[in-house]
Enzyme design. Sequence first.
Site, mmCIF file in Angstrom:
data_model
loop_
_atom_site.group_PDB
_atom_site.id
_atom_site.type_symbol
_atom_site.label_atom_id
_atom_site.label_comp_id
_atom_site.label_asym_id
_atom_site.label_seq_id
_atom_site.Cartn_x
_atom_site.Cartn_y
_atom_site.Cartn_z
ATOM 1 N N ASP A 8 0.881 -1.152 0.000
ATOM 2 C CA ASP A 8 0.000 0.000 0.000
ATOM 3 C C ASP A 8 0.935 1.222 0.000
ATOM 4 O O ASP A 8 2.124 1.094 0.298
ATOM 5 C CB ASP A 8 -0.871 -0.026 1.258
ATOM 6 N N LEU A 9 0.437 2.385 -0.360
ATOM 7 C CA LEU A 9 1.312 3.562 -0.397
ATOM 8 C C LEU A 9 1.036 4.525 0.767
ATOM 9 O O LEU A 9 1.894 4.747 1.625
ATOM 10 C CB LEU A 9 1.160 4.284 -1.742
ATOM 11 N N ASP A 10 -0.186 5.079 0.777
ATOM 12 C CA ASP A 10 -0.520 6.098 1.776
ATOM 13 C C ASP A 10 -0.467 5.515 3.182
ATOM 14 O O ASP A 10 -1.237 4.611 3.508
ATOM 15 C CB ASP A 10 -1.924 6.660 1.502
ATOM 16 N N THR A 16 1.354 10.178 3.688
ATOM 17 C CA THR A 16 0.345 10.920 2.935
ATOM 18 C C THR A 16 -1.075 10.696 3.469
ATOM 19 O O THR A 16 -1.981 11.455 3.114
ATOM 20 C CB THR A 16 0.404 10.540 1.445
ATOM 21 N N LYS A 44 -9.283 5.606 5.407
ATOM 22 C CA LYS A 44 -8.004 5.039 4.950
ATOM 23 C C LYS A 44 -8.234 3.867 4.005
ATOM 24 O O LYS A 44 -8.981 2.943 4.332
ATOM 25 C CB LYS A 44 -7.155 4.589 6.141
ATOM 26 N N SER A 115 -1.942 0.407 -4.400
ATOM 27 C CA SER A 115 -2.559 1.600 -3.827
ATOM 28 C C SER A 115 -3.827 1.959 -4.591
ATOM 29 O O SER A 115 -3.850 1.891 -5.816
ATOM 30 C CB SER A 115 -1.589 2.785 -3.894
ATOM 31 N N ALA A 116 -4.860 2.361 -3.854
ATOM 32 C CA ALA A 116 -6.114 2.799 -4.476
ATOM 33 C C ALA A 116 -6.003 4.223 -5.006
ATOM 34 O O ALA A 116 -6.943 4.751 -5.582
ATOM 35 C CB ALA A 116 -7.249 2.707 -3.470
ATOM 36 N N LYS A 146 -10.794 -1.715 -1.956
ATOM 37 C CA LYS A 146 -10.580 -2.399 -0.683
ATOM 38 C C LYS A 146 -11.841 -2.174 0.158
ATOM 39 O O LYS A 146 -12.391 -1.090 0.108
ATOM 40 C CB LYS A 146 -9.361 -1.809 0.027
ATOM 41 N N GLU A 170 -0.050 -3.050 4.772
ATOM 42 C CA GLU A 170 -1.159 -2.092 4.889
ATOM 43 C C GLU A 170 -1.214 -1.368 6.228
ATOM 44 O O GLU A 170 -0.896 -1.941 7.263
ATOM 45 C CB GLU A 170 -2.484 -2.869 4.770
ATOM 46 N N ASP A 171 -1.673 -0.121 6.190
ATOM 47 C CA ASP A 171 -1.940 0.615 7.436
ATOM 48 C C ASP A 171 -3.439 0.752 7.684
ATOM 49 O O ASP A 171 -3.836 1.353 8.679
ATOM 50 C CB ASP A 171 -1.315 2.016 7.379
#
Length: 216
Positions: A8-10, A16, A44, A115-116, A146, A170-171
């Site tokens: 995941d990115l953010d 971010t 999120k 990432s979404a 997600k 993932e966060d």
Amino acid sequence: DLKGFAFDLDGVIADTARFHGQAWNEVAKKVGTEWTDELANNLKGVSRMDSLELILKAGGHENDYSQAEKEALAEEKNNNYLKLVDTLTPADILPGIKNFLDKLKAKNYKIALASASKNAPKILKQLQLTDYFEGIVNPADLKKGKPDPEIYLEAAKSIGLKPDQVAGIEDAQAGIAAINAAGELSIGIGESLKNADIKFADTSEMTLEAIKERMA
Ligand code: G6P
Ligand code: MG
């Protein structure tokens, strides 16, 4: 056998998630929805338009805006978000992530992005991390966001692996659910996440050694 990682990115690669929160907070003010930590957490991992719907619903405003007005609100949010994203440099990569990526690369693990965010390629570029990723899922191609497993299944495909050869990181609770539903190993960043196979308090604790230790 674990052969690849889907990130995941953010909130995993850069902070971010905080920028998304700031920009959505402005929208919440505008539509008259109270901004709470719970609402921020529920956004999120959720797509741009679905996030807006959640904000409207939280304040009971789901029927107060036309489709065109909703699109304008989402665009305004994204413009404010992009102003924050423009300030990102490699110094904003979350602690330990660069070392972790270098280690994965040195050990020949395949690396994908799940990432979404439609802004993900721009963010990777600003962080100078694009070259690490052999597969980047385009969220515009997905039917469901997600917690649906689609994005993590596509991430595995993008690096030529089967789901059970991939670990997702993932966060977000919706993200952990997506990884689990895809049949991949779920790695959670954040102590409060439920149902993660492996959990770390923050990115600095996530190392290949620690992951292998906890898999054993
Ligand atoms: C990620 C973030 C969400 C965000 C979504 C869409 O999943 O965790 O907070 O809403 O991406 O991002 P975008 O940049 O396309 O609006
Ligand atoms: Mg995230």
